[in-house]
Write a protein that holds these residues in place. Sequence first.
Motif, PDB file in Angstrom:
ATOM      1  N   SER A  67       1.013  -1.311  -0.004  1.00 52.48           N
ATOM      2  CA  SER A  67      -0.404  -0.265  -0.128  1.00 52.48           C
ATOM      3  C   SER A  67       0.800   1.291  -0.357  1.00 52.48           C
ATOM      4  CB  SER A  67      -0.882  -0.550   0.871  1.00 52.48           C
ATOM      5  OG  SER A  67      -1.375  -1.116   1.350  1.00 52.48           O
ATOM      6  N   ARG A  68       0.646   2.416  -0.661  1.00 54.15           N
ATOM      7  CA  ARG A  68       0.842   3.140  -0.814  1.00 54.15           C
ATOM      8  C   ARG A  68       0.332   4.187   0.760  1.00 54.15           C
ATOM      9  NH1 ARG A  68      -1.175   6.927  -4.602  1.00 54.15           N
ATOM     10  NH2 ARG A  68       0.644   7.638  -4.133  1.00 54.15           N
TER      11      ARG A  68
ATOM     12  N   GLU B 219       0.573   7.330   1.223  1.00 54.35           N
ATOM     13  CA  GLU B 219      -0.595   8.276   1.286  1.00 54.35           C
ATOM     14  C   GLU B 219      -1.942   7.674   0.871  1.00 54.35           C
ATOM     15  OE1 GLU B 219       2.219   8.214  -0.833  1.00 54.35           O
ATOM     16  OE2 GLU B 219       2.820   9.793  -1.218  1.00 54.35           O
ATOM     17  N   THR B 220      -1.969   6.389   0.988  1.00 53.13           N
ATOM     18  CA  THR B 220      -3.459   5.627   1.158  1.00 53.13           C
ATOM     19  C   THR B 220      -3.883   5.239   2.436  1.00 53.13           C
ATOM     20  OG1 THR B 220      -3.355   4.907  -1.743  1.00 53.13           O
ATOM     21  CG2 THR B 220      -5.160   3.308  -0.431  1.00 53.13           C
TER      22      THR B 220
ATOM     23  N   GLN C 131      -5.010   8.167   4.530  1.00 56.86           N
ATOM     24  CA  GLN C 131      -6.118   8.603   4.409  1.00 56.86           C
ATOM     25  C   GLN C 131      -7.669   8.060   4.490  1.00 56.86           C
ATOM     26  OE1 GLN C 131      -6.948   8.304  -0.444  1.00 56.86           O
ATOM     27  NE2 GLN C 131      -9.030   9.850  -0.422  1.00 56.86           N
ATOM     28  N   LYS C 132      -7.001   6.113   4.574  1.00 58.15           N
ATOM     29  CA  LYS C 132      -7.994   5.762   5.005  1.00 58.15           C
ATOM     30  C   LYS C 132      -7.908   5.755   7.177  1.00 58.15           C
ATOM     31  CE  LYS C 132      -7.783   1.714   1.772  1.00 58.15           C
ATOM     32  NZ  LYS C 132      -9.420   2.090   1.394  1.00 58.15           N
TER      33      LYS C 132
END
Length: 262
Positions: A230-231, A233-234, A237-238
Amino acid sequence: MKSTFGSLLKLRILLPTSPNFLFLPKILFPTTWFIFTPATYSTVCQTEEDSVGEDIGDQPKTSVQIMKQFGCTDTEITNIFTRGPFLLKADANQLQSKLERLTWLGISAPELAKIINDRPRFLTCRVNHCFDERVEFLMTLFGSKEVLAKAILRNPSFLTHDLHKKIKPVIALYEGIGLSMPDLIQMLLSRPTLIPRTSFNEEKMEYIRKTGVSNDSRMFKYVVTIIGVSRLETIRQKVANLEKFGFSEDEVFLFLGSLRLS
């Protein structure tokens, strides 16, 4: 005698139709001599063409013929060249070399057609580059040619990713984090993007620690690989989305560690 014979040959050239030449004494032309008739251009070319035809007649000449030799049906060939029309102009020797290696690995014609459907440029990559070294490493990793073939079907990039700069470093990363070899193989088979998308830094390692999952837990392989691919940023965000519902960051990661994934 040599001088006389040479003179007679010159005379024969100058007077090819002279009837007198036919009545020259037979003693001048013993039966043990052979007069060779020069081959004409047409007869030489015909002989050479026949010889060349015999040498290369069984050799595939086009991409279509090579695919047929590999075992592809007409339908599979149509699908392959529809998805990758550039393969029609592929170098015949290079294409055949790549298909021979896929055959050795146990990749069948229908399986190749499926790979090309998903990855049209697969056969334009350097599949045969460092092939022996790559296969030796992957065979050691997966334990058998059958499992390796299964892994390649799931992720053909095992044959195209840089062995030393991509594949080996990613494997070493997961081993360093504490993922066991059986668990790593399971994840490599189930997550085709594991090699190209994996990255770790201190922030990701802190996220793994916050889940509270130990490396001997069944959940460990899922937590590590989910965060690994996973990035950042992802992930952020989650976490932020769940925090809107009143969860803290620590609670979010503890929740992730408690999930039951099959």
